[in-house]
Design a protein around this motif. Sequence first.
Motif, PDB file in Angstrom:
ATOM      1  N   MET A  32      83.015 162.345 131.292  1.00 45.30           N
ATOM      2  CA  MET A  32      81.690 162.623 130.751  1.00 45.30           C
ATOM      3  C   MET A  32      81.254 164.026 131.126  1.00 45.30           C
ATOM      4  O   MET A  32      81.536 164.494 132.227  1.00 45.30           O
ATOM      5  CB  MET A  32      80.698 161.590 131.271  1.00 45.30           C
ATOM      6  N   THR A  33      80.579 164.674 130.226  1.00 47.16           N
ATOM      7  CA  THR A  33      80.220 166.076 130.441  1.00 47.16           C
ATOM      8  C   THR A  33      79.061 166.216 131.427  1.00 47.16           C
ATOM      9  O   THR A  33      78.210 165.341 131.531  1.00 47.16           O
ATOM     10  CB  THR A  33      79.802 166.746 129.116  1.00 47.16           C
ATOM     11  N   ASN A  34      79.070 167.331 132.112  1.00 42.99           N
ATOM     12  CA  ASN A  34      77.997 167.623 133.050  1.00 42.99           C
ATOM     13  C   ASN A  34      76.681 167.877 132.328  1.00 42.99           C
ATOM     14  O   ASN A  34      76.664 168.343 131.199  1.00 42.99           O
ATOM     15  CB  ASN A  34      78.355 168.859 133.873  1.00 42.99           C
ATOM     16  N   ILE A  35      75.608 167.566 133.023  1.00 47.77           N
ATOM     17  CA  ILE A  35      74.276 167.822 132.492  1.00 47.77           C
ATOM     18  C   ILE A  35      73.583 168.750 133.466  1.00 47.77           C
ATOM     19  O   ILE A  35      73.596 168.514 134.672  1.00 47.77           O
ATOM     20  CB  ILE A  35      73.496 166.508 132.345  1.00 47.77           C
ATOM     21  N   SER A  36      72.999 169.796 132.947  1.00 46.24           N
ATOM     22  CA  SER A  36      72.446 170.833 133.802  1.00 46.24           C
ATOM     23  C   SER A  36      70.930 170.899 133.658  1.00 46.24           C
ATOM     24  O   SER A  36      70.400 170.874 132.549  1.00 46.24           O
ATOM     25  CB  SER A  36      73.086 172.170 133.419  1.00 46.24           C
ATOM     26  N   PHE A  37      70.256 170.934 134.778  1.00 41.01           N
ATOM     27  CA  PHE A  37      68.794 171.035 134.775  1.00 41.01           C
ATOM     28  C   PHE A  37      68.359 172.270 135.561  1.00 41.01           C
ATOM     29  O   PHE A  37      69.028 172.683 136.507  1.00 41.01           O
ATOM     30  CB  PHE A  37      68.163 169.796 135.417  1.00 41.01           C
ATOM     31  N   THR A  38      67.230 172.833 135.159  1.00 39.94           N
ATOM     32  CA  THR A  38      66.615 173.925 135.898  1.00 39.94           C
ATOM     33  C   THR A  38      65.337 173.398 136.526  1.00 39.94           C
ATOM     34  O   THR A  38      64.525 172.790 135.824  1.00 39.94           O
ATOM     35  CB  THR A  38      66.264 175.092 134.948  1.00 39.94           C
ATOM     36  N   PRO A  39      65.138 173.604 137.816  1.00 37.61           N
ATOM     37  CA  PRO A  39      63.920 173.086 138.450  1.00 37.61           C
ATOM     38  C   PRO A  39      62.661 173.567 137.731  1.00 37.61           C
ATOM     39  O   PRO A  39      62.609 174.690 137.245  1.00 37.61           O
ATOM     40  CB  PRO A  39      63.993 173.644 139.868  1.00 37.61           C
ATOM     41  N   THR A  86      76.755 164.834 136.962  1.00 36.99           N
ATOM     42  CA  THR A  86      77.744 164.163 136.123  1.00 36.99           C
ATOM     43  C   THR A  86      77.279 162.728 135.930  1.00 36.99           C
ATOM     44  O   THR A  86      76.954 162.058 136.915  1.00 36.99           O
ATOM     45  CB  THR A  86      79.118 164.155 136.822  1.00 36.99           C
ATOM     46  N   PRO A  87      77.223 162.240 134.693  1.00 37.24           N
ATOM     47  CA  PRO A  87      76.760 160.859 134.492  1.00 37.24           C
ATOM     48  C   PRO A  87      77.561 159.867 135.332  1.00 37.24           C
ATOM     49  O   PRO A  87      78.765 160.036 135.530  1.00 37.24           O
ATOM     50  CB  PRO A  87      76.994 160.631 132.999  1.00 37.24           C
ATOM     51  N   ILE A  88      76.880 158.837 135.841  1.00 41.20           N
ATOM     52  CA  ILE A  88      77.568 157.781 136.595  1.00 41.20           C
ATOM     53  C   ILE A  88      77.986 156.643 135.668  1.00 41.20           C
ATOM     54  O   ILE A  88      78.681 155.730 136.084  1.00 41.20           O
ATOM     55  CB  ILE A  88      76.683 157.220 137.728  1.00 41.20           C
ATOM     56  N   GLY A  89      77.541 156.686 134.418  1.00 39.69           N
ATOM     57  CA  GLY A  89      77.885 155.630 133.479  1.00 39.69           C
ATOM     58  C   GLY A  89      77.160 155.823 132.173  1.00 39.69           C
ATOM     59  O   GLY A  89      76.616 156.907 131.913  1.00 39.69           O
ATOM     60  N   MET A  90      77.173 154.782 131.355  1.00 40.84           N
ATOM     61  CA  MET A  90      76.533 154.889 130.042  1.00 40.84           C
ATOM     62  C   MET A  90      75.769 153.605 129.722  1.00 40.84           C
ATOM     63  O   MET A  90      76.173 152.509 130.104  1.00 40.84           O
ATOM     64  CB  MET A  90      77.590 155.145 128.977  1.00 40.84           C
ATOM     65  N   VAL A  91      74.649 153.773 129.007  1.00 40.17           N
ATOM     66  CA  VAL A  91      73.814 152.645 128.618  1.00 40.17           C
ATOM     67  C   VAL A  91      74.148 152.241 127.184  1.00 40.17           C
ATOM     68  O   VAL A  91      74.240 153.103 126.299  1.00 40.17           O
ATOM     69  CB  VAL A  91      72.317 153.009 128.725  1.00 40.17           C
ATOM     70  N   HIS A  92      74.358 150.938 126.979  1.00 34.67           N
ATOM     71  CA  HIS A  92      74.653 150.421 125.640  1.00 34.67           C
ATOM     72  C   HIS A  92      73.525 149.480 125.218  1.00 34.67           C
ATOM     73  O   HIS A  92      73.208 148.528 125.936  1.00 34.67           O
ATOM     74  CB  HIS A  92      75.982 149.673 125.647  1.00 34.67           C
ATOM     75  N   THR A  93      72.921 149.760 124.070  1.00 33.10           N
ATOM     76  CA  THR A  93      71.803 148.955 123.586  1.00 33.10           C
ATOM     77  C   THR A  93      71.915 148.789 122.070  1.00 33.10           C
ATOM     78  O   THR A  93      72.729 149.455 121.429  1.00 33.10           O
ATOM     79  CB  THR A  93      70.448 149.634 123.912  1.00 33.10           C
TER      80      THR A  93
END
Lengths: 156, 156
Positions: free
Chosen positions: A1-8, B7-14
């Motif tokens: 899974m791809t990284n997600i980047s946030f800025t404070p 990095t996501p720890i998982g995924m939500v399915h709905t």
Amino acid sequence: MTNISFTPIGMVHTPFKTRDDGAPIQPSRAKGAKGTVTIREDLVDGLADLDGFSHITLIFHFHLSQDYELKVIPYLDTVRRGVFATRAPRRPNQIGLSVVRLTKIEGNVLYIENVDILDGTPLLDIKPFVPGFVEPDEDVRKGWLEKALEKDGRGK
Amino acid sequence: MTNISFTPIGMVHTPFKTRDDGAPIQPSRAKGAKGTVTIREDLVDGLADLDGFSHITLIFHFHLSQDYELKVIPYLDTVRRGVFATRAPRRPNQIGLSVVRLTKIEGNVLYIENVDILDGTPLLDIKPFVPGFVEPDEDVRKGWLEKALEKDGRGK
């Protein structure tokens, strides 16, 4: 899974300089502790209407936690628990969550109380806190915390 | 301020494929909606003890929101509000927060109910939900939501 980047979006300022400096671990321990949040100047318009709420949820980065453990001995317990069943800082994504009292907003500065956050913590998001709005109105089981809170005099 | 990367720890399915697909915006609207969360295999040990909790807090990425507005017209209102006084997805850091009912854990799959999250949402963190533990035991003012919830039949 791809990284997600946030800025404070800002920074939290509190009397608690390090973990060894008497920083409470849980907001319920932090009664009365005061702090401020400074928000980035370019985001100040996003603070409109926030002063109508007595409490806000802060989502922040546990910036002093570099790695994680999957089993931790949490505050209030003596047994190793799965990290996702705790609020321990050393988690896979070092995200912290606190509900604090909002007493005043002046420009880009929020004045908050009942703070359990370390000084210099990068803030990621603010949401209004409304009991019963995102929380269940059903019976709640509290897992390992049930006994721990009873011992702590906070069980029901 | 420096970027923070998760990095996501998982995924939500709905059942909710898109915003136009009847996805409720608030968990209180999502009563009964069922979903699952699949956790990364390498993190499964971190789920220990979680099954003792009837409710969990999911922290996730609003992955369909690319940018943000500082003033938004929230669900339940007709007036533009500061984005930090709302739970709108188009926020500076697109972080979402939901409390859901946890009914079962099988291996790396969590079965959840009362879900208001879109299918395919990357999960960032899980925390146990315990009312009164991180929330205030004081009077709470609910800002612009006070009137909106009354109109919606959920005021007090």
